[in-house]
Design a protein around this motif. Structure first.
Motif, mmCIF file in Angstrom:
data_model
loop_
_atom_site.group_PDB
_atom_site.id
_atom_site.type_symbol
_atom_site.label_atom_id
_atom_site.label_comp_id
_atom_site.label_asym_id
_atom_site.label_seq_id
_atom_site.Cartn_x
_atom_site.Cartn_y
_atom_site.Cartn_z
ATOM 1 N N PRO A 45 60.758 51.923 41.611
ATOM 2 C CA PRO A 45 60.604 50.819 40.659
ATOM 3 C C PRO A 45 60.328 51.344 39.260
ATOM 4 O O PRO A 45 59.859 52.459 39.085
ATOM 5 N N ARG A 46 60.625 50.527 38.273
ATOM 6 C CA ARG A 46 60.270 50.864 36.891
ATOM 7 C C ARG A 46 58.875 50.371 36.557
ATOM 8 O O ARG A 46 58.227 50.871 35.672
ATOM 9 N N VAL A 47 58.422 49.343 37.283
ATOM 10 C CA VAL A 47 57.121 48.743 37.004
ATOM 11 C C VAL A 47 56.414 48.461 38.333
ATOM 12 O O VAL A 47 57.033 47.995 39.278
ATOM 13 N N ILE A 48 55.125 48.740 38.366
ATOM 14 C CA ILE A 48 54.279 48.346 39.491
ATOM 15 C C ILE A 48 53.076 47.612 38.915
ATOM 16 O O ILE A 48 52.422 48.104 37.987
ATOM 17 N N ALA A 49 52.814 46.429 39.459
ATOM 18 C CA ALA A 49 51.640 45.659 39.050
ATOM 19 C C ALA A 49 50.622 45.709 40.178
ATOM 20 O O ALA A 49 50.973 45.634 41.348
ATOM 21 N N VAL A 50 49.370 45.839 39.808
ATOM 22 C CA VAL A 50 48.274 45.897 40.779
ATOM 23 C C VAL A 50 47.433 44.637 40.615
ATOM 24 O O VAL A 50 47.013 44.300 39.506
ATOM 25 N N TYR A 51 47.222 43.927 41.729
ATOM 26 C CA TYR A 51 46.454 42.679 41.725
ATOM 27 C C TYR A 51 45.243 42.805 42.622
ATOM 28 O O TYR A 51 45.234 43.594 43.566
ATOM 29 N N ARG A 52 44.227 41.984 42.363
ATOM 30 C CA ARG A 52 43.044 41.910 43.232
ATOM 31 C C ARG A 52 43.340 40.950 44.378
ATOM 32 O O ARG A 52 43.775 39.826 44.169
ATOM 33 N N ARG A 53 43.073 41.376 45.575
ATOM 34 C CA ARG A 53 43.248 40.528 46.751
ATOM 35 C C ARG A 53 42.409 39.261 46.618
ATOM 36 O O ARG A 53 42.846 38.179 46.998
ATOM 37 N N ASP A 54 41.219 39.371 46.051
ATOM 38 C CA ASP A 54 40.325 38.215 45.912
ATOM 39 C C ASP A 54 40.865 37.160 44.944
ATOM 40 O O ASP A 54 40.377 36.035 44.939
ATOM 41 N N ASP A 55 41.847 37.506 44.124
ATOM 42 C CA ASP A 55 42.437 36.549 43.190
ATOM 43 C C ASP A 55 43.542 35.710 43.825
ATOM 44 O O ASP A 55 43.999 34.737 43.230
ATOM 45 N N LEU A 56 43.987 36.093 45.013
ATOM 46 C CA LEU A 56 45.050 35.340 45.682
ATOM 47 C C LEU A 56 44.521 33.977 46.132
ATOM 48 O O LEU A 56 43.327 33.826 46.388
ATOM 49 N N PRO A 57 45.396 32.967 46.227
ATOM 50 C CA PRO A 57 44.938 31.617 46.593
ATOM 51 C C PRO A 57 44.349 31.559 47.996
ATOM 52 O O PRO A 57 44.885 32.149 48.928
ATOM 53 N N ARG A 58 43.224 30.869 48.110
ATOM 54 C CA ARG A 58 42.548 30.646 49.394
ATOM 55 C C ARG A 58 42.423 29.146 49.576
ATOM 56 O O ARG A 58 42.407 28.396 48.620
ATOM 57 N N GLY A 59 42.311 28.714 50.818
ATOM 58 C CA GLY A 59 42.118 27.298 51.096
ATOM 59 C C GLY A 59 43.152 26.782 52.068
ATOM 60 O O GLY A 59 43.894 27.549 52.673
ATOM 61 N N VAL A 60 43.170 25.454 52.217
ATOM 62 C CA VAL A 60 44.083 24.815 53.159
ATOM 63 C C VAL A 60 44.846 23.696 52.451
ATOM 64 O O VAL A 60 44.431 23.218 51.405
ATOM 65 N N ARG A 61 45.941 23.309 53.043
ATOM 66 C CA ARG A 61 46.749 22.186 52.566
ATOM 67 C C ARG A 61 46.901 21.200 53.722
ATOM 68 O O ARG A 61 46.651 21.547 54.873
ATOM 69 N N PRO A 62 47.340 19.968 53.433
ATOM 70 C CA PRO A 62 47.499 18.974 54.504
ATOM 71 C C PRO A 62 48.423 19.437 55.638
ATOM 72 O O PRO A 62 48.211 19.090 56.791
ATOM 73 N N VAL A 63 49.450 20.211 55.306
ATOM 74 C CA VAL A 63 50.298 20.825 56.328
ATOM 75 C C VAL A 63 50.061 22.329 56.258
ATOM 76 O O VAL A 63 50.168 22.934 55.192
ATOM 77 N N THR A 64 49.711 22.890 57.406
ATOM 78 C CA THR A 64 49.407 24.316 57.470
ATOM 79 C C THR A 64 50.050 24.910 58.715
ATOM 80 O O THR A 64 50.097 24.261 59.760
ATOM 81 N N MET A 65 50.536 26.134 58.595
ATOM 82 C CA MET A 65 50.974 26.887 59.766
ATOM 83 C C MET A 65 49.864 27.866 60.123
ATOM 84 O O MET A 65 49.494 28.706 59.307
ATOM 85 N N ALA A 66 49.332 27.729 61.328
ATOM 86 C CA ALA A 66 48.302 28.643 61.822
ATOM 87 C C ALA A 66 48.993 29.681 62.705
ATOM 88 O O ALA A 66 49.579 29.331 63.735
ATOM 89 N N LEU A 67 48.943 30.927 62.294
ATOM 90 C CA LEU A 67 49.648 31.998 62.998
ATOM 91 C C LEU A 67 48.697 32.741 63.920
ATOM 92 O O LEU A 67 47.662 33.246 63.481
#
Length: 186
Positions: free
Chosen positions: A34-56
């Protein structure tokens, strides 16, 4: 560079500017560096539930987890993961999600509320006939093992995708996408 779904990277590494191109090639799992790599914090990813959810339940293939994230994104659903599921932030899952990881809320397997519907290969209510209600949790199992009896017992209903062809079952990612589409139609 635009932030992914409003999430700012902790670090942005550009080949030839911030880091040697060879180093990016060494840390990347892609066939072409790759020409670019971005590093993100796992804790910044969306958490929570929605009215329709797939439970794996113990979906161990990261490609399937990423593809299910992408399907959830397409149908405004959430994802709930049990212990033993592939890491949604692993390289293969991230690639398969095509950026959906940054938009789809993820929760623990038992966190979503609503009618729990086990998706089983056969013998369940035909999915088009399911009365799902406003909040539904589609429970999907790993391809080989499916859903164990103790998980099935905790579900309110079992549903199956009608399959007029000769296949015994569907890939879990395909089944999840079809189920979300069917719920969106009703």
């Amino acid at each position: 560079m635009e932030a992914a779904a409003g999430i700012e990277p902790v670090e942005l590494l550009v080949a030839g500017e911030d880091v040697e191109p060879e180093l990016l090639a060494e840390v990347s799992t892609l066939a072409h560096p790759p020409r670019v790599i971005a590093v993100y914090r796992r804790d910044d990813l969306p958490r929570g539930v929605r009215p329709v959810t797939m439970a794996l339940w113990r979906v161990g293939d990261p490609g399937n987890v990423g593809t299910l994230l992408r399907a959830a994104d397409a149908f405004a659903a959430g994802i709930a993961l049990s212990e033993g599921c592939a890491d949604p932030t692993g390289p293969k899952a991230v690639r398969a999600s095509m950026g959906s990881l940054f938009r789809v809320p993820v929760s623990g397997f038992d966190e979503p509320t609503g009618k729990r519907v086990a998706l089983v290969p056969s013998g369940g209510i035909p999915l088009p006939e399911l009365d799902s209600g406003a909040e539904v949790v589609l429970v999907l199992g790993a391809e080989r093992e499916g859903l164990p009896a103790e998980v099935l017992e905790r579900c309110d209903e079992q549903a199956s995708i009608p399959q007029p062809g000769g296949a015994d079952s569907l890939n879990v990612a395909a089944a999840g996408a079809i189920a979300l589409y069917e719920l969106a139609r009703s």
